[in-house]
Design an enzyme around this catalytic site. Structure first.
Site, mmCIF file in Angstrom:
data_model
loop_
_atom_site.group_PDB
_atom_site.id
_atom_site.type_symbol
_atom_site.label_atom_id
_atom_site.label_comp_id
_atom_site.label_asym_id
_atom_site.label_seq_id
_atom_site.Cartn_x
_atom_site.Cartn_y
_atom_site.Cartn_z
ATOM 1 N N ARG A 6 -12.454 6.601 -1.233
ATOM 2 C CA ARG A 6 -11.612 5.650 -0.510
ATOM 3 C C ARG A 6 -11.996 4.220 -0.862
ATOM 4 O O ARG A 6 -13.180 3.888 -0.953
ATOM 5 C CB ARG A 6 -11.746 5.911 0.997
ATOM 6 C CG ARG A 6 -10.531 5.517 1.712
ATOM 7 C CD ARG A 6 -10.284 6.156 3.042
ATOM 8 N NE ARG A 6 -9.073 5.525 3.571
ATOM 9 C CZ ARG A 6 -7.846 5.947 3.338
ATOM 10 N NH1 ARG A 6 -7.651 7.031 2.637
ATOM 11 N NH2 ARG A 6 -6.806 5.308 3.821
ATOM 12 N N CYS A 34 0.821 -1.218 0.000
ATOM 13 C CA CYS A 34 0.000 0.000 0.000
ATOM 14 C C CYS A 34 0.860 1.276 0.000
ATOM 15 O O CYS A 34 1.477 1.559 -1.014
ATOM 16 C CB CYS A 34 -0.986 -0.062 1.155
ATOM 17 S SG CYS A 34 -2.405 1.004 0.888
ATOM 18 N N HIS A 44 -3.324 -5.735 2.621
ATOM 19 C CA HIS A 44 -2.974 -5.836 4.036
ATOM 20 C C HIS A 44 -3.519 -7.173 4.529
ATOM 21 O O HIS A 44 -4.207 -7.886 3.803
ATOM 22 C CB HIS A 44 -3.654 -4.725 4.842
ATOM 23 C CG HIS A 44 -3.279 -3.343 4.432
ATOM 24 N ND1 HIS A 44 -2.012 -2.838 4.569
ATOM 25 C CD2 HIS A 44 -4.025 -2.341 3.905
ATOM 26 C CE1 HIS A 44 -2.002 -1.575 4.136
ATOM 27 N NE2 HIS A 44 -3.202 -1.257 3.722
HETATM 28 N N1 GLN Z 1 -2.047 7.054 2.022
HETATM 29 C C1 GLN Z 1 -2.174 6.126 0.985
HETATM 30 C C2 GLN Z 1 -3.535 6.089 0.285
HETATM 31 O O1 GLN Z 1 -4.535 6.403 0.892
HETATM 32 C C3 GLN Z 1 -1.821 4.755 1.535
HETATM 33 C C4 GLN Z 1 -2.820 4.171 2.475
HETATM 34 C C5 GLN Z 1 -2.363 2.854 3.056
HETATM 35 O O2 GLN Z 1 -1.179 2.582 3.121
HETATM 36 N N2 GLN Z 1 -3.272 2.042 3.532
HETATM 37 O O3 GLN Z 1 -3.576 5.772 -0.892
#
Ligand code: GLN
Length: 229
Positions: A123, A90, A186
């Site tokens: 998101r 990520c 993750h």
């Molecule tokens: N900040 C980054 C995004 O939102 C990574 C988020 C994350 O590592 N879960 O794309």
């Protein structure tokens, strides 16, 4: 002795990806391969001789702090060029790309993978399943990010998306180049998909490793896969 370098856990530990190091050490131990986890703070230089380097997910501010620290000396790029294994999840995946853009700024990444990241429309949160060419069975994970990642021409993805979003572009997840793997999974991804931990160990050792009986891990992975639609 396998050296597993857990990079900037105080910045890149938000999503529990720190567990990837524990899984690698545990599964090395099952084969009586000695391994140790070395935690490196963003205030300290990255060790040069690591066998496996791990980067996890992070919030935006922490991500930039980590990227800034990692640019010093290009140690990660040099290690990767020499064949070290890198797993970047990520925010970590975005850090090892060529560029990473936020709403108002663009940052040069470490350039280990030819990918570019930019803000998406919303998101992307939830369970994700992908099919990676390395494994017969699908892999599962959890994703939580707002940016989307586009692969450079000819760059192979780590997998194709079965459910969820991954890179958020073209139904793909992650990217790879030699021993460098980027993904949005993750979980930690190596706990949920122990076969990937074994692949990383094989790449780090440069030879095949024996299969092991890790009944609980296998059962857990099977349960996860059973719910994929
Ligand atoms: N900040 C980054 C995004 O939102 C990574 C988020 C994350 O590592 N879960 O794309």
């Amino acid at each position: 002795m396998l050296e597993i370098i857990r990079i900037h856990n105080e910045l890149l530990g938000t999503y529990g990806d720190n567990g990837n190091a524990e899984v690698l050490k545990f599964r090395a131990g099952l084969r009586e391969i000695k391994a140790r986890v070395i935690d490196v703070s963003y205030l300290d230089p990255l060790p040069r001789g690591g066998d496996i380097y791990l980067l996890g997910g992070a919030e935006d501010a922490a991500q930039l702090l980590s990227l800034t620290a990692l640019r010093k000396g290009s140690i990660l790029a040099r290690a990767a060029n020499k064949g070290a294994v890198v797993l970047a999840v990520c925010a970590g995946f975005q850090i090892v790309g060529t560029t990473y853009r936020t709403r108002d700024q663009e940052f040069e990444g470490l350039g280990l993978l030819d990918v570019t990241t930019a803000p998406g429309d919303g998101r992307l949160v939830g369970d994700i399943a992908i099919k990676s060419p390395f494994f017969a069975e699908p892999m599962t994970g959890f994703e939580n990010h707002s940016s989307v990642t586009t692969l450079g021409e000819g760059v192979p993805p780590f997998g194709t998306v079965i459910a969820g979003n991954g890179n958020g572009v073209a139904g793909l997840d992650g990217a790879m180049s030699n021993n460098v793997f980027g993904t949005y999974l993750h979980g930690p991804v190596l706990a949920r998909n122990p076969e990937f931990a074994d692949l990383m160990l094989e790449r780090a050792l440069g030879e095949a490793i024996s299969s092991v009986d890790d009944e609980l891990a296998d059962q857990y992975a099977k349960w996860r896969r059973a719910v994929i639609k």
